[in-house]
Design an enzyme around this catalytic site. Sequence first.
Site, PDB file in Angstrom:
ATOM      1  N   ASN A 105       0.846  -1.184   0.000  1.00  0.00           N
ATOM      2  CA  ASN A 105       0.000   0.000   0.000  1.00  0.00           C
ATOM      3  C   ASN A 105       0.883   1.235   0.000  1.00  0.00           C
ATOM      4  O   ASN A 105       1.875   1.294   0.733  1.00  0.00           O
ATOM      5  CB  ASN A 105      -0.901   0.009   1.245  1.00  0.00           C
ATOM      6  CG  ASN A 105      -1.878  -1.146   1.252  1.00  0.00           C
ATOM      7  OD1 ASN A 105      -2.369  -1.556   0.206  1.00  0.00           O
ATOM      8  ND2 ASN A 105      -2.159  -1.676   2.437  1.00  0.00           N
ATOM      9  N   HIS A 140       6.570  -1.467   3.195  1.00  0.00           N
ATOM     10  CA  HIS A 140       6.481  -2.877   3.592  1.00  0.00           C
ATOM     11  C   HIS A 140       5.625  -3.636   2.599  1.00  0.00           C
ATOM     12  O   HIS A 140       4.761  -3.065   1.935  1.00  0.00           O
ATOM     13  CB  HIS A 140       5.887  -3.006   4.997  1.00  0.00           C
ATOM     14  CG  HIS A 140       4.585  -2.274   5.174  1.00  0.00           C
ATOM     15  ND1 HIS A 140       4.532  -0.919   5.433  1.00  0.00           N
ATOM     16  CD2 HIS A 140       3.308  -2.704   5.114  1.00  0.00           C
ATOM     17  CE1 HIS A 140       3.269  -0.543   5.527  1.00  0.00           C
ATOM     18  NE2 HIS A 140       2.499  -1.606   5.333  1.00  0.00           N
TER      19      HIS A 140
HETATM   20  P1  AMP Z   1      -0.518  -0.726   5.868  1.00  0.00           P
HETATM   21  O1  AMP Z   1      -1.948  -0.417   6.170  1.00  0.00           O
HETATM   22  O2  AMP Z   1      -0.299  -1.297   4.492  1.00  0.00           O
HETATM   23  O3  AMP Z   1       0.378   0.439   6.166  1.00  0.00           O
HETATM   24  O4  AMP Z   1      -0.128  -1.919   6.823  1.00  0.00           O
HETATM   25  C1  AMP Z   1       0.404  -1.725   8.101  1.00  0.00           C
HETATM   26  C2  AMP Z   1       0.307  -3.042   8.822  1.00  0.00           C
HETATM   27  O5  AMP Z   1       1.127  -2.995   9.941  1.00  0.00           O
HETATM   28  C3  AMP Z   1      -1.104  -3.396   9.297  1.00  0.00           C
HETATM   29  O6  AMP Z   1      -1.510  -4.615   8.715  1.00  0.00           O
HETATM   30  C4  AMP Z   1      -0.938  -3.494  10.814  1.00  0.00           C
HETATM   31  O7  AMP Z   1      -1.717  -4.528  11.375  1.00  0.00           O
HETATM   32  C5  AMP Z   1       0.543  -3.772  10.940  1.00  0.00           C
HETATM   33  N1  AMP Z   1       1.156  -3.369  12.194  1.00  0.00           N
HETATM   34  C6  AMP Z   1       1.075  -2.165  12.800  1.00  0.00           C
HETATM   35  N2  AMP Z   1       1.815  -2.161  13.920  1.00  0.00           N
HETATM   36  C7  AMP Z   1       2.384  -3.399  14.021  1.00  0.00           C
HETATM   37  C8  AMP Z   1       3.271  -4.014  14.952  1.00  0.00           C
HETATM   38  N3  AMP Z   1       3.726  -3.375  16.031  1.00  0.00           N
HETATM   39  N4  AMP Z   1       3.639  -5.302  14.730  1.00  0.00           N
HETATM   40  C9  AMP Z   1       3.183  -5.967  13.653  1.00  0.00           C
HETATM   41  N5  AMP Z   1       2.365  -5.430  12.721  1.00  0.00           N
HETATM   42  C10 AMP Z   1       1.961  -4.166  12.907  1.00  0.00           C
END
Ligand code: AMP
Length: 113
Positions: free
Chosen positions: A86, A99
Amino acid sequence: MADCIFCKIVDGSIPSKKVYEDDQILAFYDLEPQAPVHVLVIPKQHISCADEVDESNSGVFAHIFEKIPQIAKELGLTNGYRIVNNCGDDGCQSVKHMHFHLLGGTQLGGRMV
Ligand code: AMP
């Protein structure tokens, strides 16, 4: 980068459940999984989003895509998987450290949006 959750995961100040790590990248389980297997693969270097990829930093993304098949295999994703990135507000990017979501472990839906 200060105040970046994923930089803090890289430096160990925020815990994560790691599935792969080397000098350039880290893969760890997503906190709120959206599939039976949901892992995030990130460059250790802070790169905000796809808009910031250029000749100086693109090598790490080649490395990520070289490692994803190995990570997927180790996670048991033998029947395929999805890779999602994203970017920006319209892309619903919530963490501004680039990511890749690696999703699998079931038959995923056919629609992207
Ligand atoms: P996005 O919406 O593509 O930016 O995805 C961010 C992702 O990071 C989401 O799926 C969240 O659930 C994940 N996320 C946020 N904080 C953490 C964390 N501390 N550990 C693991 N995943 C996380």
